[in-house]
Design an enzyme around this catalytic site. Structure first.
Site, PDB file in Angstrom:
ATOM      1  N   ASP A   1       0.843  -1.206   0.000  1.00 41.83           N
ATOM      2  CA  ASP A   1       0.000   0.000   0.000  1.00 41.83           C
ATOM      3  C   ASP A   1       0.867   1.240   0.000  1.00 41.83           C
ATOM      4  OD1 ASP A   1      -2.085   1.761   0.204  1.00 41.83           O
ATOM      5  OD2 ASP A   1      -2.550   1.318   2.291  1.00 41.83           O
TER       6      ASP A   1
ATOM      7  N   GLU B   1      -2.564  10.112  -0.925  1.00 39.15           N
ATOM      8  CA  GLU B   1      -3.845   9.385  -0.866  1.00 39.15           C
ATOM      9  C   GLU B   1      -4.240   9.092   0.573  1.00 39.15           C
ATOM     10  OE1 GLU B   1      -6.618   5.962  -0.734  1.00 39.15           O
ATOM     11  OE2 GLU B   1      -4.619   6.102   0.132  1.00 39.15           O
ATOM     12  N   GLU B   2      -3.235   8.759   1.393  1.00 39.31           N
ATOM     13  CA  GLU B   2      -3.544   8.213   2.717  1.00 39.31           C
ATOM     14  C   GLU B   2      -4.208   9.191   3.667  1.00 39.31           C
ATOM     15  OE1 GLU B   2      -3.666   5.270   3.341  1.00 39.31           O
ATOM     16  OE2 GLU B   2      -2.167   4.140   2.225  1.00 39.31           O
TER      17      GLU B   2
ATOM     18  N   ASP C   1      -4.578  -0.071  -6.144  1.00 39.04           N
ATOM     19  CA  ASP C   1      -4.351   0.296  -4.748  1.00 39.04           C
ATOM     20  C   ASP C   1      -4.985  -0.724  -3.806  1.00 39.04           C
ATOM     21  OD1 ASP C   1      -3.680   1.645  -2.432  1.00 39.04           O
ATOM     22  OD2 ASP C   1      -5.287   3.115  -2.600  1.00 39.04           O
TER      23      ASP C   1
ATOM     24  N   HIS D   1      -1.309  -0.889   6.463  1.00 38.35           N
ATOM     25  CA  HIS D   1      -1.032   0.196   7.415  1.00 38.35           C
ATOM     26  C   HIS D   1      -0.272  -0.278   8.657  1.00 38.35           C
ATOM     27  CE1 HIS D   1      -4.675   2.740   5.784  1.00 38.35           C
ATOM     28  NE2 HIS D   1      -3.813   2.418   4.846  1.00 38.35           N
TER      29      HIS D   1
END
Lengths: 457, 457
Positions: free
Chosen positions: B291, B325-326, B353, B423
């Protein structure tokens, strides 16, 4: 990925099922993903029992452990063992391999191939000739080969999606390389590991000497792919370099071992038998979590899921953990021998022996009528990302099994990662994903449910 | 698995292709599996550059590295940057979490959620109340919540095949838990990590305070699933236990950063633009290999494959590595802003993604006519084990993009393993399989080839 909103994705929610088969498959997958035992069983088989080469203490412990688990699962009407004499091959001391480029000594990871003889105690040191195929041996001939070590270095073909094809094709070097090289007077065989990765693990596996005289047997070892690349590169600069390897493996007397069988008697057709299984033996370098601990615990899970969802098969279901797939196939042969002796009628056999990865479908050995019947169920599997129903080999252990009419199926997990681990020291529990393992078990259970419900033609 | 003889497997051999599209897809997949650069790019991005949270040094290095790689790849007509101001959030010191059950202190793995405020320097120590949902807060009310820490412990639903659904549903606790708990006077929020595994990794991710006054912000942290299980169990015996956590995260001033864009000018319709991308930023706990390092290098690989097979797109192709993006989505918004300003006509946008796992299909945002057109290509993808063409969200970065007529597609990799790493500190290079990554790139390239060749309606 912050906030994927995949709410519109279709075909994917367990519970949207409508007809009885859809509902039953939904129950099967839900049970597998929420109340299965297979991952814990595999944990024990891998991390407590460990490697399970035929005839080893690990193999015997695995028999006792799985028998006990099946007995205490309350999923079976009876659990029993089938005696089978299995070959015993022992690796001995850790192998040594290196090459001498002038005075420079470079160690390379090697391991004896299963079934190989040992080197002399001091090892073998000789010039080494790289070839890409068995055919190339013939072209070189005895003059060039005599007294040398042959280095089989044809890689698995990376461009194929079906890695099992690449494995089978490149595998002739491992299976028959030593035997063929011996015919031209070679003194040893070094075989590039059968994996698509470049890494430092030598991958073992079965090799045979066929019908050449025992006096002509030569030792054979696998070399890691990184080792093979380095050796090949160095050979190009110095074709006269010396290769050395040393191994002390040996064959011992056959050992009494067992297939482990759990049986649920069919409620309507107890005389019709369905088999699902994997093989309990593994190679000795690792836990054999993918090959084939996964297939064993998935097969056991089939019965557990049926118990959990309250499904009683109409036909007899046998979960069979076969012994000695890796270096003899004696368990599969024994199962067939007893089935013949007892006049059993097998209608279906399934094997899981391609790793505990996300299931993609089945490889079916079937006549056209039943193949068509089974592929008509494809839509039932699509919500679970299972799409492939192809004709092909179903499994080594169920290969000997014959019956008046039988359909065979092999679970097809995603094939991309299998050879990263296959027969190498990294085939361990941590390489198995819990959900992927469980989904495989659910996929197997689903097809067995359908076969049981609708029979074969 | 000793000697699988899967020679009869159909649909699986690259090279059996017949018509021009079949041949082109065969060439694309072969190129990806035998001469791709994406795995090496990812190695660098993960192991040399490392984590890439927006505004960090890693993010800036990633911009420089990918720009240089695109420039030197000779696959693009031009490579450029799009300036974008991004938020900067900094984790600060490693977080501390424990609970006190009487005198017994038990440490649990926690990490601040992205966007959270810090605790006071000494940390927060308070009673903690477990809830399963945001709705449960309302039922408890201010009387029971005031002065306490709220522990959101609803697990992701294991029974769903589509793990992204489970993630989205359980994710309300992470996204909005602190904000909602604050309304009832809570002093902190502890959120069960969004993963289906039981392990010791806390999983971070974006959270927001919405429009509550800044004075009411409360700190929020994720707790590992094993930690959550232990805490929950202990709470049942001692509802008065004290929980302590300490974190020093902070928001800093926005930072100038960039989207990285590589462009191949269309040979026939340069004014029609196709976009393929991933996001270059990651969370800070690991390399972000899945990711979304994977999506970035796969997007770069699309152009590399086209170069290798000598395919020149008729329409303009842009590879876009989006920033932020996060925790903001600024890169995607900036791309759309510039597209509008320059009156660009986008016909297609694709995002990867969802991890570098074996590709299963696409999630399509499209009108009915083009959805039908694209699904008619399904048979072309089947030899590559790509079967799923579903309606759904295509990607966060391409979400803002509008055009008079545009089709969007998200790559759908196998979804089972993604949240094992998502994450968390184990989202590292070794969790990515080379072939799975490459197959994803080939699958993306194949759909872009077809869109380019046949256009959209």
């Amino acid at each position: 990925m912050k906030k994927i909103i995949a709410l519109f994705l279709l075909n994917s929610i367990v519970g949207f099922a409508q007809n009885p088969d859809e509902k039953q498959l939904a129950a099967i997958y839900k049970s597998a993903l929420t109340e299965s035992k297979c991952y814990n069983w595999l944990d024990h088989l891998s991390n407590v029992v460990g490697s399970r080469l035929s005839g080893s203490e690990g193999a015997q412990k695995a028999v006792a452990y799985t028998k006990l688990q099946m007995e205490s699962s309350e999923a079976f009407d009876k659990v029993y063992l089938q005696e089978v004499m299995v070959p015993k091959w022992v690796r001995g001391e850790k192998e040594i391999g290196y090459f001498l480029d002038g005075k420079k000594k470079t160690a390379v990871p090697v391991c004896a191939l299963g079934g190989s003889i040992a080197t002399p105690k001091a090892g073998i040191t000789a010039e080494i000739i790289e070839v890409q195929s068995l055919e190339e041996l013939k072209a070189l001939g005895t003059d060039k080969i005599k007294g040398k070590i042959i280095f089989f270095n044809r890689p698995m073909e990376a461009s194929k999606i079906e890695t099992f094809h690449s494995y089978f094709e490149a595998g002739d070097q491992r299976r028959a390389g030593a035997k063929e090289a011996s015919k031209y007077g070679a003194v040893g065989a070094i075989v590039r590991s059968l994996t698509l990765r470049l890494d430092d693990f030598p991958h073992t596996g079965w090799m045979g000497y066929g019908d050449i005289p025992e006096s002509q047997y030569i030792p054979a070892a696998a070399i890691s792919t990184n080792g093979a690349e380095l050796l090949s590169k160095t050979l190009k600069n110095n074709p006269k370099l010396l290769f050395h390897f040393k191994q002390s493996c040996r064959k011992e007397a056959d050992v009494l071992s067992y297939n482990v069988v759990g049986e649920i008697k069919g409620s309507e057709h107890p005389e019709k038998v369905m088999v699902v299984g994997g093989h309990l033996d593994s190679w000795d370098l690792a836990d054999g979590s993918h090959d084939d601990g996964a297939g064993c615990v998935q097969s056991m899970e089939v019965a557990n899921i049926f118990k959990n969802i309250g499904f009683k098969p109409k036909n007899t279901l046998r979960v069979v953990l076969f012994m000695n797939e890796e270096n003899g196939g004696r368990g599969g042969q024994k199962y067939q021998e007893l089935a013949l002796k007892n006049n059993e009628n097998h209608i279906f056999a399934m094997e899981s022996d391609s790793g505990g990865f996300a299931p993609r479908g089945f490889s079916l050995q079937s006549d056209a009528v039943n193949f068509k019947k089974i592929t008509a169920w494809k839509n039932l599997f699509e919500p679970y990302y299972v799409h492939v129903f192809s004709e092909g080999h179903a499994g080594s252990d169920i290969e000997p099994l014959t019956s008046s009419k039988i359909v065979k199926a092999g679970l097809l997990p995603d094939p991309q990662r299998y050879f990263d681990y296959h027969h190498a020291q990294n085939d361990t529990f941590d390489a198995v994903n819990k959900r992927e393992l469980e989904l495989g078990a659910a996929t197997m259970t689903s097809l067995i449910y359908l076969i049981d419900t609708y029979g074969i033609e």
